[in-house]
Design a protein around this motif. Structure first.
Motif, mmCIF file in Angstrom:
data_model
loop_
_atom_site.group_PDB
_atom_site.id
_atom_site.type_symbol
_atom_site.label_atom_id
_atom_site.label_comp_id
_atom_site.label_asym_id
_atom_site.label_seq_id
_atom_site.Cartn_x
_atom_site.Cartn_y
_atom_site.Cartn_z
ATOM 1 N N SER A 1 -6.613 -5.753 -10.479
ATOM 2 C CA SER A 1 -7.855 -5.857 -9.707
ATOM 3 C C SER A 1 -8.016 -4.720 -8.689
ATOM 4 O O SER A 1 -9.054 -4.626 -8.048
ATOM 5 C CB SER A 1 -7.929 -7.205 -9.008
ATOM 6 O OG SER A 1 -6.928 -7.280 -8.020
ATOM 7 N N ASN A 2 -6.970 -3.923 -8.514
ATOM 8 C CA ASN A 2 -6.977 -2.812 -7.562
ATOM 9 C C ASN A 2 -7.242 -3.278 -6.123
ATOM 10 O O ASN A 2 -7.897 -2.605 -5.343
ATOM 11 C CB ASN A 2 -7.983 -1.739 -7.984
ATOM 12 C CG ASN A 2 -7.655 -0.395 -7.364
ATOM 13 O OD1 ASN A 2 -6.489 -0.103 -7.084
ATOM 14 N ND2 ASN A 2 -8.664 0.416 -7.134
ATOM 15 N N ARG A 3 -6.756 -4.480 -5.826
ATOM 16 C CA ARG A 3 -6.789 -5.011 -4.465
ATOM 17 C C ARG A 3 -5.652 -6.019 -4.339
ATOM 18 O O ARG A 3 -5.173 -6.555 -5.343
ATOM 19 C CB ARG A 3 -8.138 -5.642 -4.137
ATOM 20 C CG ARG A 3 -8.485 -6.863 -4.945
ATOM 21 C CD ARG A 3 -9.882 -7.401 -4.616
ATOM 22 N NE ARG A 3 -10.196 -8.578 -5.404
ATOM 23 C CZ ARG A 3 -9.883 -9.836 -5.064
ATOM 24 N NH1 ARG A 3 -9.294 -10.086 -3.926
ATOM 25 N NH2 ARG A 3 -10.184 -10.842 -5.865
ATOM 26 N N GLU B 1 0.825 -1.213 0.000
ATOM 27 C CA GLU B 1 0.000 0.000 0.000
ATOM 28 C C GLU B 1 0.857 1.261 0.000
ATOM 29 O O GLU B 1 0.527 2.241 -0.669
ATOM 30 C CB GLU B 1 -0.945 0.013 1.217
ATOM 31 C CG GLU B 1 -1.957 -1.115 1.229
ATOM 32 C CD GLU B 1 -1.458 -2.423 1.860
ATOM 33 O OE1 GLU B 1 -2.302 -3.293 2.107
ATOM 34 O OE2 GLU B 1 -0.236 -2.584 2.089
ATOM 35 N N GLU B 2 1.956 1.250 0.758
ATOM 36 C CA GLU B 2 2.866 2.404 0.787
ATOM 37 C C GLU B 2 3.464 2.658 -0.591
ATOM 38 O O GLU B 2 3.583 3.805 -1.029
ATOM 39 C CB GLU B 2 4.025 2.163 1.760
ATOM 40 C CG GLU B 2 3.681 2.181 3.215
ATOM 41 C CD GLU B 2 4.909 1.842 4.044
ATOM 42 O OE1 GLU B 2 5.637 2.789 4.432
ATOM 43 O OE2 GLU B 2 5.144 0.647 4.302
ATOM 44 N N LEU B 3 3.840 1.579 -1.254
ATOM 45 C CA LEU B 3 4.451 1.706 -2.576
ATOM 46 C C LEU B 3 3.448 2.224 -3.597
ATOM 47 O O LEU B 3 3.753 3.105 -4.399
ATOM 48 C CB LEU B 3 5.024 0.359 -3.019
ATOM 49 C CG LEU B 3 6.119 -0.216 -2.116
ATOM 50 C CD1 LEU B 3 6.432 -1.650 -2.510
ATOM 51 C CD2 LEU B 3 7.365 0.644 -2.138
ATOM 52 N N MET B 4 2.239 1.689 -3.573
ATOM 53 C CA MET B 4 1.201 2.099 -4.527
ATOM 54 C C MET B 4 0.744 3.537 -4.308
ATOM 55 O O MET B 4 0.410 4.232 -5.264
ATOM 56 C CB MET B 4 -0.009 1.164 -4.437
ATOM 57 C CG MET B 4 0.186 -0.172 -5.108
ATOM 58 S SD MET B 4 0.569 -0.073 -6.865
ATOM 59 C CE MET B 4 -0.994 0.463 -7.541
ATOM 60 N N ASN B 5 0.716 3.974 -3.057
ATOM 61 C CA ASN B 5 0.225 5.311 -2.738
ATOM 62 C C ASN B 5 1.321 6.365 -2.688
ATOM 63 O O ASN B 5 1.039 7.531 -2.425
ATOM 64 C CB ASN B 5 -0.536 5.288 -1.407
ATOM 65 C CG ASN B 5 -1.787 4.441 -1.483
ATOM 66 O OD1 ASN B 5 -2.462 4.405 -2.506
ATOM 67 N ND2 ASN B 5 -2.083 3.726 -0.418
ATOM 68 N N SER B 6 2.541 5.969 -2.954
ATOM 69 C CA SER B 6 3.660 6.899 -2.912
ATOM 70 C C SER B 6 3.609 7.874 -4.083
ATOM 71 O O SER B 6 3.079 7.564 -5.148
ATOM 72 C CB SER B 6 4.977 6.117 -2.963
ATOM 73 O OG SER B 6 6.065 6.991 -3.145
ATOM 74 N N ASP B 7 4.192 9.036 -3.881
ATOM 75 C CA ASP B 7 4.317 9.992 -4.984
ATOM 76 C C ASP B 7 5.648 9.815 -5.722
ATOM 77 O O ASP B 7 5.980 10.590 -6.604
ATOM 78 C CB ASP B 7 4.161 11.433 -4.481
ATOM 79 C CG ASP B 7 5.180 11.806 -3.418
ATOM 80 O OD1 ASP B 7 5.993 10.950 -3.018
ATOM 81 O OD2 ASP B 7 5.160 12.971 -2.977
#
Length: 172
Positions: free
Chosen positions: A164-166, A111-117
């Motif tokens: 799948s965005n999950r 989640e941290e990696l996906m939501n990182s800028d």
């Protein structure tokens, strides 16, 4: 993708391994990690000074010398995502020139990696097939686990998770 001019600090390299992912793999250990996990089994590799500065083309050539005897490549460390600017280029070149899969160990959560800028984190993530995420936590240490050191770590099918965005975990 042509020549890879960048260099990366290499903490170690295994020509072939059966314990750092599924199948026979080459394993690239990179230098530098800020997680500082208690009882880290690669403590020396946390230092950015540890290891040898190597050109990405040299790393790529060394991996490809083992192909097709190996099934894939594993990025470990240290912390691969703290070296993502170079590793995503290496991963893409491997993918463009072989059918090998790429596994990656990280102390970060998916989640941290996906939501990182940080765009290079996302580029590396898009190039990975399987991610073992989460810091090693001594209290959750379990030597019976395959490919993980502690129970909190997950084995994630990255490509299916992106589509799948999950999070889609592998049951290994």
């Amino acid at each position: 993708m042509g020549c890879l001019k960048e260099k990366i600090k290499v903490a170690g390299f295994l020509e072939n391994s059966l314990v750092n992912g599924d199948g026979i793999r080459s394993v690239l250990f990179v230098s530098g990690c800020t997680h500082n996990c208690e009882e880290c089994h690669n403590k020396a590799m946390q230092s950015r000074e540890y290891g040898e500065l190597v050109g990405l083309d040299n790393v790529y050539e060394r991996i490809m010398r083992n192909y097709p005897l190996i099934n894939g490549v594993t990025f470990s460390g240290g912390e691969p995502f703290e070296n993502s600017d170079a590793l995503y280029k290496l991963a893409r070149k491997i993918k463009n020139n072989s059918d090998m899969n790429i596994w990656c160990y990280t102390g970060y959560k998916y989640e941290e990696l996906m939501n990182s800028d940080k765009s290079e984190w996302k580029e590396l993530l898009k190039s990975i097939d399987v991610l073992i995420d989460g810091k090693f936590i001594r209290e959750f240490k379990d030597e019976s686990l395959r490919y993980r050191g502690s129970k909190n770590q997950r084995i994630i099918n990255v490509q299916k998770s992106i589509v799948s965005n999950r999070i889609i975990k592998l049951d290994i």
